[in-house]
Design a protein around this motif. Structure first.
Motif, mmCIF file in Angstrom:
data_model
loop_
_atom_site.group_PDB
_atom_site.id
_atom_site.type_symbol
_atom_site.label_atom_id
_atom_site.label_comp_id
_atom_site.label_asym_id
_atom_site.label_seq_id
_atom_site.Cartn_x
_atom_site.Cartn_y
_atom_site.Cartn_z
ATOM 1 N N ASP A 175 -29.920 81.541 -21.635
ATOM 2 C CA ASP A 175 -30.746 81.043 -20.526
ATOM 3 C C ASP A 175 -30.969 79.548 -20.679
ATOM 4 O O ASP A 175 -30.593 78.929 -21.693
ATOM 5 C CB ASP A 175 -32.103 81.767 -20.528
ATOM 6 C CG ASP A 175 -31.971 83.261 -20.320
ATOM 7 O OD1 ASP A 175 -30.984 83.701 -19.689
ATOM 8 O OD2 ASP A 175 -32.847 84.006 -20.824
ATOM 9 N N ALA A 176 -31.612 78.936 -19.684
ATOM 10 C CA ALA A 176 -32.039 77.535 -19.817
ATOM 11 C C ALA A 176 -32.890 77.416 -21.080
ATOM 12 O O ALA A 176 -33.700 78.298 -21.400
ATOM 13 C CB ALA A 176 -32.832 77.112 -18.594
ATOM 14 N N ILE A 177 -32.664 76.332 -21.851
ATOM 15 C CA ILE A 177 -33.320 76.196 -23.150
ATOM 16 C C ILE A 177 -34.835 76.161 -23.004
ATOM 17 O O ILE A 177 -35.559 76.757 -23.803
ATOM 18 C CB ILE A 177 -32.813 74.938 -23.878
ATOM 19 C CG1 ILE A 177 -31.292 75.038 -24.083
ATOM 20 C CG2 ILE A 177 -33.503 74.773 -25.222
ATOM 21 C CD1 ILE A 177 -30.841 76.276 -24.827
ATOM 22 N N ASN A 232 -35.041 73.213 -18.648
ATOM 23 C CA ASN A 232 -33.834 72.865 -19.423
ATOM 24 C C ASN A 232 -33.884 71.440 -19.959
ATOM 25 O O ASN A 232 -32.852 70.816 -20.194
ATOM 26 C CB ASN A 232 -32.548 73.076 -18.604
ATOM 27 C CG ASN A 232 -31.342 73.389 -19.489
ATOM 28 O OD1 ASN A 232 -31.463 74.091 -20.488
ATOM 29 N ND2 ASN A 232 -30.194 72.841 -19.132
ATOM 30 N N GLN A 238 -24.847 76.422 -24.024
ATOM 31 C CA GLN A 238 -25.829 75.984 -23.039
ATOM 32 C C GLN A 238 -26.195 74.528 -23.332
ATOM 33 O O GLN A 238 -26.741 74.204 -24.397
ATOM 34 C CB GLN A 238 -27.096 76.842 -23.090
ATOM 35 C CG GLN A 238 -28.210 76.390 -22.151
ATOM 36 C CD GLN A 238 -27.805 76.527 -20.681
ATOM 37 O OE1 GLN A 238 -27.354 77.559 -20.260
ATOM 38 N NE2 GLN A 238 -27.944 75.453 -19.929
ATOM 39 N N TYR A 284 -28.322 70.951 -22.479
ATOM 40 C CA TYR A 284 -29.679 70.664 -22.026
ATOM 41 C C TYR A 284 -29.920 69.158 -22.188
ATOM 42 O O TYR A 284 -29.094 68.419 -22.756
ATOM 43 C CB TYR A 284 -30.711 71.469 -22.826
ATOM 44 C CG TYR A 284 -30.631 71.240 -24.318
ATOM 45 C CD1 TYR A 284 -31.416 70.242 -24.935
ATOM 46 C CD2 TYR A 284 -29.774 71.991 -25.119
ATOM 47 C CE1 TYR A 284 -31.327 70.006 -26.309
ATOM 48 C CE2 TYR A 284 -29.690 71.769 -26.484
ATOM 49 C CZ TYR A 284 -30.466 70.780 -27.073
ATOM 50 O OH TYR A 284 -30.373 70.547 -28.414
#
Length: 379
Positions: free
Chosen positions: A260-262, A266, A346, A348
């Motif tokens: 997922d978004a950090i 994000n 991912q 960010y």
């Protein structure tokens, strides 16, 4: 030798000679039998008939031979057959009636035309039978029995204990697929079995001549059910199909992972960089809750497991602030012990400074504000 008798009311008469009287007649000699009759009025009449004395038994027939057409199976001269009403052939004195006996019981007869006979017998039961022949001439003399022919009637390719086909592994992995062992047991001594394994599209075969095992290579077969069967054939020509055990071919495991978004936006801010951030995501395929998930950020590894297809692993904010990407990896194993590894990344943004530009300034458009201007002062 003269005997007298009385004519009956229906016109018939009979006189009887004793065996002692007949016994003095020479065998093979023709005799004339004369009958003379006189009625009460003195009228007379006579009649003659030639009679040949024959008390010699005919020659012993040859040993019966199972006809080629009745000797089924691999060999047509082994007296092993699945024909239950076979034909026997042989030679005997011409014109005699030949009777075939199975285990001493008459099962068929026929005339030896020109000295040869061919006789189809009644149904013989499965098993081994002693076949003999006797000849009877027109005088009713019966020969001694011929030599015995042993004939076996075999109507089943799988007699006694039923033959079985088993597979050594009910679930075959990719590492095991090149040698999957199938075993045949209780195969009759006179039989062979052609074993076939198939996924419905691809198939492979092996011939067993006795009980034993063989390792099939299932490379190229489709994943899923692989069925097995064997066709058993014996030397009598009987054939039967036996269904064997199935196995499941499973050569590929599945795994997936996503991050997922950090953070909620994000972006790692100063507060998050100074603390701990829970990095979350999802796993799928054959990934189990016990499988280890590894997150790599700033060269450091963080591990954890999933629950119900989701994971949450705490990562030091300082490592997040020193990097801009989180790498995730997980290796799954399916029921057949195949493995699969999934990866995800991912990216960010890190922003830990409140004034990250050239510097902020505040100015006012009017340094002296009167009563009428105070309602709208621009900064």
């Amino acid at each position: 030798m003269t005997h007298t008798g009385t004519v009956q009311a229906n016109g018939t008469w009979q006189v009887t000679y004793s065996s002692g009287e007949v016994g003095v007649l020479a065998d093979g000699t023709n005799y004339t039998v004369s009958a003379n009759v006189t009625d009460i009025e003195g009228n007379a009449a006579s009649a003659n008939r030639n009679v040949t004395v024959d008390t010699s038994a005919p020659g012993i027939p040859s040993t019966p031979d199972l006809a080629l057409a009745s000797d089924s199976g691999t060999f047509n001269d082994d007296n092993l057959t699945n024909v239950t009403t076979p034909t026997f052939t042989g030679t005997a004195d011409a014109g005699t009636t030949v009777t075939i006996y199975s285990d001493g019981v008459a099962v068929g007869s026929g005339v030896a035309t020109g000295g040869n006979y061919s006789i189809a017998v009644s149904t013989l039961s499965a098993g081994t039978h002693s076949i003999t022949a006797k000849a009877t001439d027109t005088a009713g003399n019966i020969s001694n029995a011929s030599s015995t022919l042993s004939v076996t009637i075999d109507t089943s390719a799988d007699e006694g204990t039923a033959a079985t086909l088993t597979v050594g592994d009910a679930l075959v992995s990719n590492a095991e697929k090149t040698a999957v062992t199938y075993t045949v047991t209780s195969l009759d001594a006179d039989a062979t079995a052609i074993v076939t394994v198939t996924d419905g599209v691809h198939s492979a075969q092996h011939t067993f001549s006795a009980d034993g095992s063989f390792a099939f290579n299932l490379t190229g077969f489709n994943d899923g059910t692989v069925s097995s069967s064997m066709t058993i054939t014996d030397i009598a020509g009987n054939s039967t199909l036996v269904t064997g055990q199935n196995t499941t071919l499973d050569t590929v495991a599945a795994a997936s992972i996503s991050i997922d978004a950090i953070t909620a936006d994000n972006v790692v801010n100063a507060s998050e960089a100074s603390g701990t951030v829970a990095v979350t995501g999802a796993v799928g395929g054959d990934v189990a809750d016990s499988d280890t998930i590894t997150l790599t950020v700033n060269g450091n590894d963080y591990t954890g497991t999933s629950s119900g297809g989701s994971f949450s692993i705490n990562v030091a904010g300082s490592d997040l602030a020193a990097d801009s990407n989180v790498h995730a990896s997980v290796t799954a194993h399916d029921a057949a012990a195949n493995s699969a590894t999934a990866n995800d990344d991912q990216s960010y943004t890190v922003d830990t400074t409140a004034d990250a530009g050239a510097g902020l300034s505040v100015s006012v458009s009017d340094h002296l504000i009167n009563n009428s201007e105070k309602g709208a002062v621009a900064y």
